[in-house]
Design an enzyme around this catalytic site. Structure first.
Site, PDB file in Angstrom:
ATOM      1  N   SER A   1       0.854  -1.207   0.000  1.00  0.00           N
ATOM      2  CA  SER A   1       0.000   0.000   0.000  1.00  0.00           C
ATOM      3  C   SER A   1       0.874   1.235   0.000  1.00  0.00           C
ATOM      4  O   SER A   1       2.034   1.186   0.428  1.00  0.00           O
ATOM      5  CB  SER A   1      -0.852   0.028   1.272  1.00  0.00           C
ATOM      6  OG  SER A   1      -0.040   0.411   2.376  1.00  0.00           O
ATOM      7  N   ASP A   2       0.335   2.342  -0.488  1.00  0.00           N
ATOM      8  CA  ASP A   2       1.030   3.591  -0.206  1.00  0.00           C
ATOM      9  C   ASP A   2       0.806   3.877   1.277  1.00  0.00           C
ATOM     10  O   ASP A   2      -0.079   3.290   1.906  1.00  0.00           O
ATOM     11  CB  ASP A   2       0.503   4.726  -1.098  1.00  0.00           C
ATOM     12  CG  ASP A   2       1.497   5.874  -1.155  1.00  0.00           C
ATOM     13  OD1 ASP A   2       1.418   6.680  -2.089  1.00  0.00           O
ATOM     14  OD2 ASP A   2       2.380   5.945  -0.264  1.00  0.00           O
ATOM     15  N   TRP A   3       1.575   4.766   1.801  1.00  0.00           N
ATOM     16  CA  TRP A   3       1.562   4.990   3.263  1.00  0.00           C
ATOM     17  C   TRP A   3       0.279   5.708   3.667  1.00  0.00           C
ATOM     18  O   TRP A   3       0.131   6.907   3.470  1.00  0.00           O
ATOM     19  CB  TRP A   3       2.806   5.769   3.670  1.00  0.00           C
ATOM     20  CG  TRP A   3       3.974   4.900   4.058  1.00  0.00           C
ATOM     21  CD1 TRP A   3       4.671   4.920   5.233  1.00  0.00           C
ATOM     22  CD2 TRP A   3       4.590   3.856   3.266  1.00  0.00           C
ATOM     23  NE1 TRP A   3       5.679   3.994   5.222  1.00  0.00           N
ATOM     24  CE2 TRP A   3       5.647   3.308   4.052  1.00  0.00           C
ATOM     25  CE3 TRP A   3       4.361   3.328   2.003  1.00  0.00           C
ATOM     26  CZ2 TRP A   3       6.456   2.270   3.595  1.00  0.00           C
ATOM     27  CZ3 TRP A   3       5.163   2.287   1.549  1.00  0.00           C
ATOM     28  CH2 TRP A   3       6.193   1.766   2.325  1.00  0.00           C
TER      29      TRP A   3
END
Ligand code: GLC
Length: 740
Positions: free
Chosen positions: A261-263
């Site tokens: 995932s992106d953060w």
């Protein structure tokens, strides 16, 4: 006792030991066997532990089995300084300074796959040396609006150029046993409302424009990791998106790496379980500064998931699939005892940074051959502009770096010319005087007491006396000036730079403008300035690379990876009106009404406006002549592919590199198609007077468009034009053939 008996005895004695080496630790076994064996040994809790973060940038390994943690690191241009375990704040280490390589727009502007391989290998060596298992880069989102804050991290407007240039970078990184994590998948083409933009785009546009670079990274580059983007597609978060991750990435492309995932891009346990997310990072952070402390057990794929399994609400099939992907990543990286050892801040890395920068700098204009500079003994060179001195390896958001060194343009120019000329400096304007970015402090004091008017007057006064004036300005990766999390609000240069440039042009005809930016900028003074250089954010060796080109030590050979529009109103993403730029707390539907007509595809379609500089434009200190392209008719292959040949001659008096571009146009199709689309390019180096022959094989894939109804690529029989060009607006020859 005979030797044979001793050996046999030893073999027997050690046999049980050899049998005891578990499969997952046996390097002679196939990786999939090792994955299955490790999986079979893991407890439910251990499986849950490896699919989400344990700290800001790491996920847990399996300590009991000796499977190491997975450490990730930003970013695409260099290895980020260590932060605290659970904070964005700097850890304050003293051994984590790095080499800043040029931003990826500069790499794309080299149009040179060898430079991309050199780049990936070099940055991968730095990641490896810093014991990182995953590099959070490269980014390959398509350049759709010149306001997008992160375009500098990406590879331009054309899917074929980005798809070609991303592959060697991925291979280079991964040759170090470090995973490249290609981002942001997908449709993250602007920063305003980046968390809550729901992109609406038709399938043909998705497949022809926005997916190709990711598909190439997976299928040709063999990427081991992909990062989901913050935005939504079909109203589902891209970090757990059934269409992008299950149907396309896994189903159509056969991807076998991990999806990260992106953060802060994960928002729902059920979707994360079923829609292809393997590793959850940074939940409850904005990806830049905020974050809920030590929330790791509360992550969507942590206790909430474990509880669903324990309650029988969900099975463990999806969990095992995720863990297999994480284990495969581990065996490709931290469990691979044969991977290289890497290196950090080596001369080779500085040389690579300088070479890539020198090949990516684009000479946009050079009237009267003002460049390369011919500096006479005792002459005066005036350098004007904040970007001549301001550190550029910081800023921009998560790709900001703590470098071991950065040669500023002024330092590079002084080093190159200072022994024969007086190099003097004037500020010219005040831009961003901040000194801290993502926790990295520059130590620069850019404070200024003079007024804007005084700054211009001082610069003009010196310009009148100088032999050369070099204005170095542009954008600077501060907020809204090419920075993650925010877009620009205008196409024009900020801080009153246009006035400074116009005043300098009045004062001295030998004016060179060096624009440092990751985006196109408006140039109202373009007619008044004889020489213009697009110098990108080029990292630790910036000053050396810029001086190399201005002095002629390096003959510029870069070409634009995106169109420089004359006005924002000429950009389809703005004409169609669906790029609003207005921040919103709610989900914002953004429809890509420009469809496939991004960049030069739009320029070619409508005849009323011309760009300031075209996609693929870039000058040289020498000149090149193209012969007439020919098709080897008798070599038409069974599958309808043809080979096009064209000769190229260096007609100038010095060595130079030329990027020969090949575009394909379908004369008549059952659907609307662009006039021409880039389907090949070759960069050739030629001595003065030398001629070489360049050939391109055009196959059915090159001729095809994506038929959304049939969900497949289609090459329709009929006449096709093959354009050979020096730029999208500089066609040097055309041949045609009929696809039967
Ligand atoms: C950021 C960015 C992403 C980066 C990650 C970790 O928000 O979107 O590119 O790798 O979070 O810093």
């Amino acid at each position: 006792m005979k030797l044979i008996h001793i050996i046999a005895g030893l073999a027997l004695a050690t046999a049980p030991l050899a049998a005891q080496v578990p499969v997952y630790l046996d390097e002679t076994k196939p990786i999939e066997d090792r994955v299955e064996d490790a999986l079979s040994r893991m407890t439910l809790e251990e499986k849950i532990a490896v699919i989400h973060a344990q700290s800001k940038f790491s996920s847990r390994g399996v300590p009991r089995l000796g499977i190491p943690e997975i450490w990730t690191t930003d970013g695409p241009h260099g290895i980020r300084a260590e932060v605290l375990w659970d904070e964005w704040d700097q850890a304050g280490w003293t051994n984590d300074s790095c080499v800043a390589f040029p931003a990826l727009t500069c790499l794309a502007a080299t149009w040179n796959e060898d430079m991309s391989l050199l780049y990936g290998k070099s940055i991968g060596e730095e990641a490896r040396y810093r014991n990182k298992a995953m590099l959070l880069g490269p980014g390959v989102n398509i350049y759709r609006t010149p306001l997008n804050g992160r375009n500098f991290e990406y590879m331009g407007e054309d899917p074929y150029l980005a798809a070609t240039m991303v592959v060697p970078y991925v291979k280079g990184v991964q040759s170090n046993g470090v995973a490249a994590c290609v981002k942001h998948f997908a449709l993250n083409n602007h920063e305003v409302n980046r968390y809550n933009t729901n992109v609406i785009v038709d399938d043909r546009t998705l497949y022809e424009i926005y997916l190709p670079a990711f598909k190439a990274a997976v299928q040709e580059g063999g990427a081991w990791a992909i990062m989901g983007s913050y935005n939504l597609y079909k109203n589902q978060a891209c970090c757990h998106n059934e269409y992008l991750l299950n149907d396309i990435l896994r189903g159509e492309w056969g991807y076998d790496g991990v999806v990260v995932s992106d953060w802060g891009g994960t928002h729902d346990t059920d979707e994360a379980i079923h829609n292809g997310l393997d590793m959850e990072f940074g939940s409850w952070t904005n990806g830049l500064s905020e974050g809920a402390s030590n929330a790791y057990d509360s992550y969507y794929l942590a206790l909430p998931y474990l509880n669903k399994i324990r309650s029988g609400e969900v099975g463990t099939e999806e969990l095992d699939a995720k863990v297999r992907n994480v284990l495969r990543l581990a065996f490709r990286t931290v469990m691979n005892r044969n991977r290289p050892l890497g290196s950090l801040c080596s001369d080779a890395h500085y040389a690579a940074a300088r070479q890539i920068a020198g090949e990516g700098i684009v000479l946009l204009k050079n009237d009267a051959d003002l460049l390369p500079m011919e500096v006479k003994k005792g002459s005066t060179i005036l350098v004007v502009g904040e970007n001549a001195v301001k550190m550029m390896t910081v800023g921009g958001g998560s790709s900001s770096l703590k470098v071991q060194r950065e040669i500023s343009p002024l330092e590079g120019i002084r080093e190159r010319f200072g022994d024969i000329a007086e190099v003097v400096y004037e500020r010219g304007y005040v831009g961003d005087t901040g000194g801290e970015y993502n926790g990295v402090t520059t130590g620069q004091d850019l404070s200024e007491s003079r007024s804007a008017g005084q700054l211009i007057a001082d610069a003009v006064a010196r310009a009148r006396e100088a032999d050369y004036v070099i204005f170095i300005g542009g954008l600077n990766k501060s907020n809204q000036q090419d920075c993650e999390g925010a877009d620009r609000t205008q196409l024009g240069l900020p801080y009153g730079q246009d006035q400074v440039i116009e005043a300098l042009a009045e004062a001295n005809e030998n004016l060179i403008v060096v624009n440092i930016s990751g985006n196109a900028v408006a140039m109202p003074w373009v007619e008044e300035v004889p020489a213009i250089v697009q110098a990108w954010y080029i990292g630790s060796e910036a000053g050396h690379a810029i001086a190399d080109v201005l002095s002629g030590d390096v003959n510029p050979s870069g070409k634009l990876p995106f169109t420089f529009p004359a006005r924002l109103e000429d950009v389809p993403a703005h004409i169609m009106g669906e790029y609003t730029g207005i921040a919103s707390a709610d989900t914002v539907d953004i429809e890509y009404k420009d469809g496939i007509y991004v960049g030069y595809r739009w320029t070619d379609l409508q005849k009323k406006t011309k760009p300031l500089f075209a996609f693929g434009h870039g000058l040289s200190y020498t000149s090149f002549e193209y012969g007439k392209p020919v098709i080897d008719k008798d070599e038409m292959n069974m599958d309808g592919s043809v080979t096009v040949r064209v000769s190229v001659t260096n007609t100038g008096d010095r060595e130079g590199k030329e990027i020969v571009q090949m575009y394909v146009g379908d004369r008549k199709a059952s659907v609307e198609r662009p006039v021409k689309e880039l389907k090949g390019f070759k960069k050739v180096s030629l001595a003065p007077g030398e001629t070489t022959e360049v050939s391109f094989t055009v196959d059915k894939e090159d001729l095809s468009y994506f038929d959304a109804d049939r969900h497949e690529w289609v090459a329709e029989p009929g006449m096709f034009d093959i354009y050979v060009a020096a730029a999208a607006d500089d066609v040097r020859g055309k041949v045609s053939f009929e696809l039967k």
